[in-house]
Write a protein that holds these residues in place. Structure first.
Motif, PDB file in Angstrom:
ATOM      1  N   ARG A 230       0.827  -1.201   0.000  1.00 22.02           N
ATOM      2  CA  ARG A 230       0.000   0.000   0.000  1.00 22.02           C
ATOM      3  C   ARG A 230       0.869   1.261   0.000  1.00 22.02           C
ATOM      4  NH1 ARG A 230      -4.617  -0.981  -1.751  1.00 22.02           N
ATOM      5  NH2 ARG A 230      -5.546   0.760  -0.592  1.00 22.02           N
ATOM      6  N   PRO A 231       0.478   2.302  -0.747  1.00 24.95           N
ATOM      7  CA  PRO A 231       1.265   3.542  -0.813  1.00 24.95           C
ATOM      8  C   PRO A 231       0.948   4.484   0.345  1.00 24.95           C
ATOM      9  CG  PRO A 231      -0.585   3.705  -2.305  1.00 24.95           C
ATOM     10  CD  PRO A 231      -0.673   2.339  -1.680  1.00 24.95           C
ATOM     11  N   ALA A 232       1.074   3.970   1.550  1.00 27.66           N
ATOM     12  CA  ALA A 232       0.738   4.761   2.737  1.00 27.66           C
ATOM     13  C   ALA A 232       1.456   4.153   3.927  1.00 27.66           C
ATOM     14  CB  ALA A 232      -0.775   4.774   2.970  1.00 27.66           C
ATOM     15  N   ASN A 233       1.501   4.899   5.012  1.00 25.12           N
ATOM     16  CA  ASN A 233       2.061   4.421   6.277  1.00 25.12           C
ATOM     17  C   ASN A 233       1.303   5.114   7.405  1.00 25.12           C
ATOM     18  OD1 ASN A 233       3.412   7.026   6.821  1.00 25.12           O
ATOM     19  ND2 ASN A 233       4.756   6.427   5.123  1.00 25.12           N
ATOM     20  N   PRO A 234       1.599   4.820   8.666  1.00 33.00           N
ATOM     21  CA  PRO A 234       0.810   5.412   9.754  1.00 33.00           C
ATOM     22  C   PRO A 234       0.846   6.927   9.833  1.00 33.00           C
ATOM     23  CG  PRO A 234       1.985   3.474  10.543  1.00 33.00           C
ATOM     24  CD  PRO A 234       2.498   3.754   9.164  1.00 33.00           C
ATOM     25  N   GLN A 235       1.848   7.561   9.197  1.00 35.29           N
ATOM     26  CA  GLN A 235       1.934   9.019   9.235  1.00 35.29           C
ATOM     27  C   GLN A 235       1.258   9.689   8.034  1.00 35.29           C
ATOM     28  OE1 GLN A 235       4.784   7.116  10.280  1.00 35.29           O
ATOM     29  NE2 GLN A 235       3.859   7.538  12.265  1.00 35.29           N
ATOM     30  N   GLY A 236       0.991   8.937   6.982  1.00 38.57           N
ATOM     31  CA  GLY A 236       0.388   9.541   5.802  1.00 38.57           C
ATOM     32  C   GLY A 236       0.722   8.758   4.552  1.00 38.57           C
ATOM     33  N   LEU A 237       0.740   9.465   3.433  1.00 39.04           N
ATOM     34  CA  LEU A 237       0.978   8.820   2.150  1.00 39.04           C
ATOM     35  C   LEU A 237       2.455   8.538   1.929  1.00 39.04           C
ATOM     36  CD1 LEU A 237      -1.419  10.856  -0.121  1.00 39.04           C
ATOM     37  CD2 LEU A 237      -1.627   8.440   0.467  1.00 39.04           C
ATOM     38  N   ALA A 238       2.716   7.497   1.141  1.00 36.01           N
ATOM     39  CA  ALA A 238       4.060   7.192   0.674  1.00 36.01           C
ATOM     40  C   ALA A 238       4.026   7.114  -0.844  1.00 36.01           C
ATOM     41  CB  ALA A 238       4.549   5.870   1.268  1.00 36.01           C
ATOM     42  N   VAL A 239       5.162   7.333  -1.463  1.00 34.34           N
ATOM     43  CA  VAL A 239       5.237   7.298  -2.917  1.00 34.34           C
ATOM     44  C   VAL A 239       5.630   5.894  -3.370  1.00 34.34           C
ATOM     45  CG1 VAL A 239       6.441   8.198  -4.947  1.00 34.34           C
ATOM     46  CG2 VAL A 239       5.804   9.729  -3.083  1.00 34.34           C
ATOM     47  N   VAL A 240       4.788   5.275  -4.182  1.00 33.46           N
ATOM     48  CA  VAL A 240       5.094   3.996  -4.823  1.00 33.46           C
ATOM     49  C   VAL A 240       4.810   4.164  -6.306  1.00 33.46           C
ATOM     50  CG1 VAL A 240       4.534   1.550  -5.009  1.00 33.46           C
ATOM     51  CG2 VAL A 240       4.545   2.651  -2.757  1.00 33.46           C
ATOM     52  N   GLU A 241       5.846   4.077  -7.121  1.00 29.42           N
ATOM     53  CA  GLU A 241       5.675   4.292  -8.559  1.00 29.42           C
ATOM     54  C   GLU A 241       5.637   2.996  -9.357  1.00 29.42           C
ATOM     55  OE1 GLU A 241       8.929   6.948  -9.226  1.00 29.42           O
ATOM     56  OE2 GLU A 241       7.674   8.731  -8.991  1.00 29.42           O
ATOM     57  N   ARG A 242       6.399   1.964  -8.914  1.00 31.23           N
ATOM     58  CA  ARG A 242       6.473   0.726  -9.685  1.00 31.23           C
ATOM     59  C   ARG A 242       6.405  -0.477  -8.757  1.00 31.23           C
ATOM     60  NH1 ARG A 242      11.882   0.515 -11.666  1.00 31.23           N
ATOM     61  NH2 ARG A 242      12.354   2.126 -10.115  1.00 31.23           N
ATOM     62  N   ILE A 243       5.659  -1.489  -9.155  1.00 31.71           N
ATOM     63  CA  ILE A 243       5.598  -2.762  -8.440  1.00 31.71           C
ATOM     64  C   ILE A 243       5.707  -3.873  -9.480  1.00 31.71           C
ATOM     65  CG2 ILE A 243       4.251  -4.268  -6.928  1.00 31.71           C
ATOM     66  CD1 ILE A 243       2.801  -1.804  -5.887  1.00 31.71           C
ATOM     67  N   ALA A 244       6.505  -4.876  -9.165  1.00 32.73           N
ATOM     68  CA  ALA A 244       6.660  -6.013 -10.073  1.00 32.73           C
ATOM     69  C   ALA A 244       6.863  -7.273  -9.257  1.00 32.73           C
ATOM     70  CB  ALA A 244       7.840  -5.794 -11.019  1.00 32.73           C
ATOM     71  N   ILE A 245       6.596  -8.423  -9.847  1.00 31.49           N
ATOM     72  CA  ILE A 245       6.857  -9.705  -9.215  1.00 31.49           C
ATOM     73  C   ILE A 245       7.646 -10.572 -10.176  1.00 31.49           C
ATOM     74  CG2 ILE A 245       4.589 -10.610  -9.927  1.00 31.49           C
ATOM     75  CD1 ILE A 245       4.719 -12.376  -7.356  1.00 31.49           C
ATOM     76  N   ARG A 246       8.693 -11.190  -9.659  1.00 30.70           N
ATOM     77  CA  ARG A 246       9.497 -12.134 -10.428  1.00 30.70           C
ATOM     78  C   ARG A 246       9.716 -13.351  -9.555  1.00 30.70           C
ATOM     79  NH1 ARG A 246      15.497 -11.207 -13.165  1.00 30.70           N
ATOM     80  NH2 ARG A 246      15.667 -13.307 -14.072  1.00 30.70           N
ATOM     81  N   ASP A 247       9.238 -14.495 -10.029  1.00 32.01           N
ATOM     82  CA  ASP A 247       9.275 -15.731  -9.246  1.00 32.01           C
ATOM     83  C   ASP A 247       8.565 -15.490  -7.907  1.00 32.01           C
ATOM     84  OD1 ASP A 247      10.669 -16.985 -11.311  1.00 32.01           O
ATOM     85  OD2 ASP A 247      12.600 -16.307 -10.523  1.00 32.01           O
TER      86      ASP A 247
END
Length: 498
Positions: free
Chosen positions: A145-162
């Motif tokens: 999730r692009p968030a944490n207990p203090q507020g928003l976090a930046v997540v631009e790319r997500i990938a899965i390999r194996d």
């Protein structure tokens, strides 16, 4: 939301710019699944001697990197999906008073129980284990999730390999088996939480899961039969290389036992049963999370007065509880830079020696304000500093070096039981191996009706002249310079301090 357009910017843009874009985007994404903000407290997990720590919010949201993304957990029952940040009745506790956090969520027929704890393999790792304690199978979704207990976090790319999930190119989740059901999305395409809970998750993530607004997210779904558990490992500290998944993961109970063994050293307390005793023991272990190595000098090599003051307070607590033998020497080598700290609440004046109620009020107030995991809201000080302050206050109630009054030299003296909380009167107290400037002191208080009996043993440092012992909170008239012995003190009324 799907029709909103954002001006393209390079991925190398500054963190502040990207965070500002994410905050602006979230104002349009108000139908997303967010943590419960603001969180009143978080609880840390980590390893002794490491600077890396993860935090867990009261609903089990795990944030492994400072100000970064978080891992959420959702349970799909035969009635509906259960989302911790939107559920009532979430319960959280520490396993055996150690940095092993258990979060329980009610589901039909029982509980889903999450455990979060840190281990050390080739590097620092956090284990998140979820177990099904209900009589029927459920589904488990583990969600970046692009968030944490203090507020928003930046997540631009997500990938899965194996079996490895990466977030912005760095390993983030290590699975034992590759998930077969998953969903990922961006700001423009909406929250993947509703894809999962709507039964529309597929077998792969989008080919290029990238969100320039910084609100990329993904969820990985597993079947969780009755009586089974699933674990995922999160590298701490934002590892850039691919870490190895340990062949065998220790259980939360194993890690709790290891923490108990760690704190069999140093100053140990046996206090009357109750919330104060539980808060002290849990924070004695939590204090070791801020022990970042054997060389404490590096903690104080900074020109930043605030950072220095924070480091000095943590080191003072570590030294007072016997977890850093050379901390006192290091602190003395930096004269004039220590901030006012809880030592000053029990200073050398006569009123303090008789019992400065402010210190006892502060201890009792902190116990009352502590969370179910014995941590404190950030309003009471950054995590670690509140722990250090609390432990120093308790230490000063039990053992305190008496400072000379005026210019006349005075023999070394220690106050034992400067003040005694009303709830402790008539109950036994033990202090073992408390380090002091004059030597290591151990003592116990036993009761014969209204009369306390004191048993003590002092191991003085070499060349230390006889140390005078006093008990201002039990019998202000008593003193001795005998290094060991026992004494029956004067009667103490049931409510000595009001």
């Amino acid at each position: 939301v799907s029709g909103v357009k954002f001006a393209g910017t390079p991925l190398a843009m500054g963190v502040r710019t990207r965070a500002a874009r994410a905050r602006a985007a979230a104002q349009l994404a108000d139908d997303w699944l967010w943590p419960q903000w603001p969180r009143p407290w978080t609880t840390a997990v980590g390893n002794v001697g490491s600077p890396h720590r993860a935090v867990v919010d009261p609903c089990g949201l795990v944030t492994p990197w400072a100000a970064g993304w978080s891992l959420d957990w959702w349970i799909g029952g035969d009635d509906r999906w259960h989302l911790p940040s939107r559920e009532s009745g979430i319960r959280q506790r520490l396993v055996a008073g150690t940095p092993v956090i258990e979060t329980a969520m009610r589901i039909p027929g029982g509980d889903a129980i999450q455990h979060v704890y840190a281990i050390r393999a080739q590097e620092d790792l956090v284990v998140v284990e979820v177990a099904n304690h209900s009589p029927v199978p459920v589904a488990l979704a583990l969600a970046v999730r692009p968030a944490n207990p203090q507020g928003l976090a930046v997540v631009e790319r997500i990938a899965i390999r194996d079996t490895t999930v990466t977030v912005d190119g760095r390993p983030a989740l290590l699975f034992a088996k590759r998930p077969t059901v998953m969903a990922g999305s961006t700001l423009a395409d909406g929250d993947s939480a509703w894809t999962v809970t709507g039964g529309r998750a597929g077998s792969s993530l989008p080919a290029s899961l990238r969100c320039k607004a910084g609100l990329a997210q993904a969820a990985f779904v597993f079947p969780l039969p009755h009586g089974t558990s699933i674990s995922v490992v999160l590298p701490l500290g934002g590892a850039a290389a691919r870490p190895e998944l340990p062949a065998v993961l220790p259980s939360g109970e194993d890690v709790a036992r290891s923490w108990q063994a760690q704190t069999r050293r140093g100053m140990r307390l046996v206090l009357p049963p109750g919330r104060l005793a539980d808060t002290v023991e849990a924070n004695r272990r939590a204090l070791l999370l801020f022990h970042t190595g054997d060389d404490v000098r590096s903690e104080l090599h900074t020109s930043d007065r605030c950072r220095f003051a924070d480091a000095a307070l943590l080191l003072a607590a570590l030294e007072r509880y016997g977890f850093h033998d050379d901390a006192a020497e290091v602190l003395r080598s930096y004269p004039g830079r220590r901030r006012p700290d809880p030592y000053d609440l029990l200073g050398p004046d006569a009123a303090a020696e008789a019992g400065d109620r402010r210190a006892l009020d502060r201890v009792e107030g902190m116990v009352e304000a502590a969370s179910p995991t014995f941590s404190w809201p950030e309003a009471m000080g950054p995590q670690g500093l509140a722990t250090a302050e609390f432990l120093i206050l308790v230490r000063n109630l039990l053992v305190r070096e008496l400072r000379p009054v005026g210019a006349d030299p005075a023999p070394p003296a220690l106050a034992l039981c400067t003040m005694v909380p009303d709830a402790w009167l008539g109950q036994g107290v033990e202090v073992h191996d408390a380090p002091t400037a004059h030597g290591r002191i151990s003592f116990a208080v036993r009761w014969h009706g209204e009369r306390p009996a004191l048993l003590w043993e002092l191991e003085p440092h070499p060349a230390v002249e006889p140390v005078q012992l006093r008990t201002p909170g039990l019998d202000p008239t008593w003193s001795t310079d005998a290094p060991s012995g026992e004494a029956l003190l004067s009667p103490v009324p049931t409510r000595s301090f009001s």
